[in-house]
Design a protein around this motif. Sequence first.
Motif, PDB file in Angstrom:
ATOM      1  N   VAL A 162       1.017  -1.149   0.009  1.00  0.00           N
ATOM      2  CA  VAL A 162      -0.012  -0.051   0.036  1.00  0.00           C
ATOM      3  C   VAL A 162       0.786   1.349  -0.095  1.00  0.00           C
ATOM      4  O   VAL A 162       2.061   1.291   0.211  1.00  0.00           O
ATOM      5  N   GLY A 163       0.306   2.384  -0.143  1.00  0.00           N
ATOM      6  CA  GLY A 163       0.974   3.662   0.184  1.00  0.00           C
ATOM      7  C   GLY A 163       0.887   4.098   1.192  1.00  0.00           C
ATOM      8  O   GLY A 163       0.167   3.421   2.298  1.00  0.00           O
ATOM      9  N   VAL A 164       1.731   5.189   1.827  1.00  0.00           N
ATOM     10  CA  VAL A 164       2.020   5.546   3.186  1.00  0.00           C
ATOM     11  C   VAL A 164       0.547   5.911   3.869  1.00  0.00           C
ATOM     12  O   VAL A 164       0.455   5.747   4.900  1.00  0.00           O
ATOM     13  N   ASP A 165      -0.332   6.475   2.809  1.00  0.00           N
ATOM     14  CA  ASP A 165      -1.633   6.836   3.554  1.00  0.00           C
ATOM     15  C   ASP A 165      -2.247   5.628   4.236  1.00  0.00           C
ATOM     16  O   ASP A 165      -3.262   5.912   4.953  1.00  0.00           O
ATOM     17  N   GLN A 166      -2.001   4.688   3.837  1.00  0.00           N
ATOM     18  CA  GLN A 166      -2.584   3.344   4.238  1.00  0.00           C
ATOM     19  C   GLN A 166      -2.142   2.681   5.455  1.00  0.00           C
ATOM     20  O   GLN A 166      -2.763   1.726   5.927  1.00  0.00           O
ATOM     21  N   VAL A 167      -0.939   3.177   5.708  1.00  0.00           N
ATOM     22  CA  VAL A 167      -0.129   2.514   6.858  1.00  0.00           C
ATOM     23  C   VAL A 167      -0.941   2.349   8.236  1.00  0.00           C
ATOM     24  O   VAL A 167      -1.003   1.202   8.872  1.00  0.00           O
ATOM     25  N   PRO A 168      -1.711   3.509   8.410  1.00  0.00           N
ATOM     26  CA  PRO A 168      -2.535   3.411   9.592  1.00  0.00           C
ATOM     27  C   PRO A 168      -3.469   2.437   9.620  1.00  0.00           C
ATOM     28  O   PRO A 168      -3.781   1.884  10.466  1.00  0.00           O
ATOM     29  N   HIS A 169      -4.279   2.028   8.622  1.00  0.00           N
ATOM     30  CA  HIS A 169      -5.072   0.874   8.235  1.00  0.00           C
ATOM     31  C   HIS A 169      -4.526  -0.328   8.570  1.00  0.00           C
ATOM     32  O   HIS A 169      -5.116  -1.190   9.142  1.00  0.00           O
TER      33      HIS A 169
END
Length: 348
Positions: A162-169
């Motif tokens: 995934v891209g960084v924006d999805q890391v919290p998910h």
Amino acid sequence: MASTDKPGPGPETEKRQRILSGMRPTGKLHLGNFYGALYNWLQLQEEYQCHYFVADWHAITTEYESPQAIASYIPEMVMDWLSVGLDPDKSTIFVQSAIPEHAELYLIFGMFTPVPWLERNPTYKDQIQELAHKDLATYGFLGYPVLQAADILMYKAHGVPVGVDQVPHVEMTREIARRFNFLYKPIFPEPEALLTEIPKLTGTDGRKMSKSYNNCIYLSDPPEVISQKVRQMVTDTQRPFKKDPGEPDRCLAFPFHRLNLPGKRLEEITASCRAASLGCVECKLLLAEALLENLGPIQEKRRYYEAHPQEVMDILQAGNQKAREEARRTMAEVREAVGFHQEIQLWR
Ligand code: TRP
């Protein structure tokens, strides 16, 4: 079902690590989607057991006013996936909404996921701000990461590109897995986010390439449209005239050169830009040529699928069926772990 001390590694017959990722259907894919995600998916499918799916329920969390559009975007996106080389013989390609087990797992995870985890999620806060024109104060949008955890854990994925924006998910997915394993039975592995070095690609206007900015080069754009869009790309703004030396690091088209031109050509172009012997117009012409050459085979494959839409549907149906069998197996374990009586659930 035998219980284990550690999170289960999954089906014993398949030793390769499992990879899973999804994409919301937003229509045709652009070069940002290609280099930012798909390119990585393609490489992973050579080595791992990959699951790639269309996250149409996730799309509806923000597009609930126009779900019909989402449905029409599904085949468009999947045609792009197949055209770049996602291979249904190597990867399981499926559609989220075709596997109702995702909804059941999401519901069970919802029972023990604390609301503050969801409210704290940085991606949630960003999105609410970015999409301020939409009413996203909904239960479904808040629960977005819980649904994503269900997608990932259903197939006991080890790695999630995934891209960084999805890391919290992905981080929240780990927490949900841990909580489930602790409360009921340790059946889920804790997945890792697989981050790729994503090149910084801007659209034709210099902003991030994004469908909503209308600045994209689509994989399926006709050659003349691609050439024209490349011509519009912003180059080194500190080089007003060809006689001035340029700097590729300031040029917004240069990341595309890097991705599309062979090393030696790239060095030559870099040198002649700095030496002011190659002008931007000419340089972008070279880029357009290279890009068209690279996209040629992809576009040819896409035309094939456009002419054979049934084949795309058949691929999805076969993928759905494979995914569903796995999902059924996981859900049988989950129900047993939580304590439902399987024998009275006649609808199974
Ligand atoms: N939220 C992801 C995105 O917007 C899409 C997605 C849904 C996903 N479920 C997933 C990605 C599971 C990876 C794994 O990009």
